[in-house]
Write a protein that holds these residues in place. Structure first.
Motif, PDB file in Angstrom:
ATOM      1  N   ILE A 296       0.778  -1.121  -0.044  1.00  0.00           N
ATOM      2  CA  ILE A 296       0.056   0.011  -0.051  1.00  0.00           C
ATOM      3  C   ILE A 296       0.713   1.140   0.116  1.00  0.00           C
ATOM      4  N   ALA A 297       0.504   2.321  -0.663  1.00  0.00           N
ATOM      5  CA  ALA A 297       1.098   3.543  -0.794  1.00  0.00           C
ATOM      6  C   ALA A 297       0.274   4.594  -0.651  1.00  0.00           C
ATOM      7  N   GLY A 298       0.747   5.906   0.036  1.00  0.00           N
ATOM      8  CA  GLY A 298       0.189   7.149   0.264  1.00  0.00           C
ATOM      9  C   GLY A 298       0.881   8.252   0.785  1.00  0.00           C
ATOM     10  N   GLU A 299       0.075   9.034   1.477  1.00  0.00           N
ATOM     11  CA  GLU A 299       1.161  10.158   2.186  1.00  0.00           C
ATOM     12  C   GLU A 299       0.407  10.609   3.484  1.00  0.00           C
ATOM     13  N   VAL A 300       1.144  10.938   4.314  1.00  0.00           N
ATOM     14  CA  VAL A 300       0.694  11.401   5.697  1.00  0.00           C
ATOM     15  C   VAL A 300       0.643  12.975   5.724  1.00  0.00           C
ATOM     16  N   ASP A 301      -0.299  13.391   6.375  1.00  0.00           N
ATOM     17  CA  ASP A 301      -0.560  14.847   6.535  1.00  0.00           C
ATOM     18  C   ASP A 301      -0.746  15.114   8.231  1.00  0.00           C
ATOM     19  N   PHE A 302      -0.186  16.169   8.764  1.00  0.00           N
ATOM     20  CA  PHE A 302      -0.611  16.496  10.232  1.00  0.00           C
ATOM     21  C   PHE A 302      -1.115  18.236  10.213  1.00  0.00           C
ATOM     22  N   VAL A 303      -2.035  18.008  11.080  1.00  0.00           N
ATOM     23  CA  VAL A 303      -2.527  19.426  11.279  1.00  0.00           C
ATOM     24  C   VAL A 303      -2.826  19.678  12.745  1.00  0.00           C
ATOM     25  N   PHE A 304      -2.468  20.662  13.276  1.00  0.00           N
ATOM     26  CA  PHE A 304      -2.627  21.274  14.715  1.00  0.00           C
ATOM     27  C   PHE A 304      -3.757  21.541  15.122  1.00  0.00           C
ATOM     28  N   VAL A 305      -4.625  21.205  15.984  1.00  0.00           N
ATOM     29  CA  VAL A 305      -6.123  21.680  16.335  1.00  0.00           C
ATOM     30  C   VAL A 305      -5.959  22.486  17.712  1.00  0.00           C
TER      31      VAL A 305
ATOM     32  N   GLU B 277      -8.195  24.942  13.199  1.00  0.00           N
ATOM     33  CA  GLU B 277      -7.033  24.106  12.846  1.00  0.00           C
ATOM     34  C   GLU B 277      -5.835  25.285  12.359  1.00  0.00           C
ATOM     35  N   ALA B 278      -4.680  24.738  12.395  1.00  0.00           N
ATOM     36  CA  ALA B 278      -3.530  25.465  11.993  1.00  0.00           C
ATOM     37  C   ALA B 278      -2.588  24.373  10.915  1.00  0.00           C
ATOM     38  N   LYS B 279      -2.408  25.010   9.877  1.00  0.00           N
ATOM     39  CA  LYS B 279      -1.544  24.277   8.898  1.00  0.00           C
ATOM     40  C   LYS B 279      -0.051  24.114   9.186  1.00  0.00           C
ATOM     41  N   ILE B 280       0.598  22.986   8.884  1.00  0.00           N
ATOM     42  CA  ILE B 280       2.000  22.654   9.118  1.00  0.00           C
ATOM     43  C   ILE B 280       2.603  22.878   8.014  1.00  0.00           C
ATOM     44  N   LYS B 281       3.742  23.315   7.916  1.00  0.00           N
ATOM     45  CA  LYS B 281       4.714  23.227   6.891  1.00  0.00           C
ATOM     46  C   LYS B 281       5.469  21.936   6.860  1.00  0.00           C
ATOM     47  N   LEU B 282       5.118  20.844   6.199  1.00  0.00           N
ATOM     48  CA  LEU B 282       6.051  19.660   6.308  1.00  0.00           C
ATOM     49  C   LEU B 282       6.755  19.234   4.991  1.00  0.00           C
ATOM     50  N   ASN B 283       7.497  18.143   5.635  1.00  0.00           N
ATOM     51  CA  ASN B 283       8.724  17.598   4.502  1.00  0.00           C
ATOM     52  C   ASN B 283       7.971  16.694   3.881  1.00  0.00           C
ATOM     53  N   ARG B 284       7.597  16.656   2.837  1.00  0.00           N
ATOM     54  CA  ARG B 284       6.734  15.615   2.119  1.00  0.00           C
ATOM     55  C   ARG B 284       7.789  14.277   1.837  1.00  0.00           C
ATOM     56  N   ASN B 285       8.931  14.510   1.600  1.00  0.00           N
ATOM     57  CA  ASN B 285       9.872  13.394   1.663  1.00  0.00           C
ATOM     58  C   ASN B 285       9.721  12.458   2.601  1.00  0.00           C
ATOM     59  N   ASP B 286       9.557  12.855   3.946  1.00  0.00           N
ATOM     60  CA  ASP B 286       9.399  12.054   5.055  1.00  0.00           C
ATOM     61  C   ASP B 286       8.055  11.368   5.220  1.00  0.00           C
ATOM     62  N   LEU B 287       6.845  11.895   4.546  1.00  0.00           N
ATOM     63  CA  LEU B 287       5.748  11.387   4.913  1.00  0.00           C
ATOM     64  C   LEU B 287       4.978  10.723   3.625  1.00  0.00           C
ATOM     65  N   THR B 288       5.741  10.324   2.565  1.00  0.00           N
ATOM     66  CA  THR B 288       5.303   9.414   1.657  1.00  0.00           C
ATOM     67  C   THR B 288       5.638   7.939   1.839  1.00  0.00           C
ATOM     68  N   PHE B 289       4.855   7.238   1.579  1.00  0.00           N
ATOM     69  CA  PHE B 289       5.360   5.818   2.060  1.00  0.00           C
ATOM     70  C   PHE B 289       4.713   4.667   0.991  1.00  0.00           C
ATOM     71  N   GLN B 290       5.527   3.480   0.876  1.00  0.00           N
ATOM     72  CA  GLN B 290       4.977   2.423  -0.011  1.00  0.00           C
ATOM     73  C   GLN B 290       5.636   1.232   0.779  1.00  0.00           C
ATOM     74  N   ILE B 291       4.625   0.516   1.581  1.00  0.00           N
ATOM     75  CA  ILE B 291       4.980  -0.406   2.342  1.00  0.00           C
ATOM     76  C   ILE B 291       4.410  -1.751   2.045  1.00  0.00           C
ATOM     77  N   GLN B 292       4.852  -2.705   2.362  1.00  0.00           N
ATOM     78  CA  GLN B 292       4.613  -4.233   2.250  1.00  0.00           C
ATOM     79  C   GLN B 292       3.867  -4.546   3.572  1.00  0.00           C
ATOM     80  N   ARG B 293       4.579  -4.239   4.783  1.00  0.00           N
ATOM     81  CA  ARG B 293       4.175  -4.709   5.960  1.00  0.00           C
ATOM     82  C   ARG B 293       4.252  -3.664   6.950  1.00  0.00           C
ATOM     83  N   PHE B 294       5.496  -3.098   7.324  1.00  0.00           N
ATOM     84  CA  PHE B 294       5.605  -2.195   8.249  1.00  0.00           C
ATOM     85  C   PHE B 294       6.622  -0.990   7.906  1.00  0.00           C
ATOM     86  N   LYS B 295       6.408   0.267   8.526  1.00  0.00           N
ATOM     87  CA  LYS B 295       7.448   1.428   8.316  1.00  0.00           C
ATOM     88  C   LYS B 295       7.214   2.324   9.478  1.00  0.00           C
TER      89      LYS B 295
END
Length: 232
Positions: free
Chosen positions: A155-164, A170-188
């Motif tokens: 499974i692959a996708g992307e993670v996002d965070f927002v402060f409440v 809500e308060a948007k956060i400037k994130l490093n997208r390279n840290d938050l994209t994933f493609q995993i078979q089991r665990f990461k």
């Protein structure tokens, strides 16, 4: 004829004929014992099948009750978080705002939508465990374990965070997208670091909302984590 018996002959090509005398009582006893064993075997098979059906029904009922328990725990935690947000408001401030609003009508402010803040999405495609956050001045580090619950395919996708904030916004956060994209078979293990948005102080934050999207940009998991629960 009360002493009549059956003769049983055993013949072989390389041996003499052997003859045995068998009483009718023992013959009847043998036949009855075979029928008794047959009935016992049939009864055992029936009881075994009946026990298997009852065990299967109990397993289904157990799974249903476990799911109800999980749903009840999620609702209870959500209500607890709502209560903490409401307690974070200063009663005097609320009274002053109500008095001011009654004295002079002002444009309506957006209502605090607790359902939007605490609605939990879980499509059972991924699992999130051990989410932790560390805050040093204005630097925030977040890590958690991401598990693929679909063992048959990656499974692959992307993670996002927002402060409440404590007021529900809500308060948007400037994130490093390279840290938050994933493609995993089991665990990461996901780790990322970012800065607090400008104008946002740590005291203003109630929690961190995590949102995970798949490759089709649809949300497959989202949940709000109160900050006091995840700060290490």
């Amino acid at each position: 004829m009360s002493d009549s018996k059956y003769s049983v002959l055993f013949m072989r090509d390389d041996a003499d004929v052997r003859r045995y005398r068998l009483s009718p009582f023992w013959l009847r006893f043998f036949l009855c014992s075979q029928m008794f064993l047959l009935f016992c075997a049939a009864g055992g098979m029936y009881l075994g099948y009946r026990g298997w059906k009852e065990t299967k029904a109990l397993n289904v009922e157990n799974k249903r009750l476990e799911q109800q328990l999980v749903d009840a725990q999620v609702r209870l935690e959500r209500l607890g978080n709502m209560e903490k947000i409401l307690k974070s408001y200063d009663p005097k401030e609320l009274q002053a705002l109500l008095t001011s609003a009654a004295a002079e009508p002002e444009p309506k402010q957006p209502e605090l939508n607790l359902n939007r803040i605490f609605t939990r999405t879980d499509t059972r495609q991924v699992g999130v465990d051990n989410l932790q956050a560390k805050m040093t001045k204005r630097k925030v580090s977040v890590s958690f374990e991401l598990n693929n619950l679909q063992t048959s395919k990656p499974i692959a996708g992307e993670v996002d965070f927002v402060f409440v904030r404590k007021n529900g916004s809500e308060a948007k956060i400037k994130l490093n997208r390279n840290d938050l994209t994933f493609q995993i078979q089991r665990f990461k293990r996901i780790r990322t670091t970012f800065l607090l948005p400008e104008g946002l102080n740590a005291d203003d934050i109630f929690g961190l909302r995590l949102e995970i999207k798949g490759n089709d940009d649809k949300v497959i998991f989202s949940e709000t984590y109160p900050l006091y629960n995840i700060l290490a």
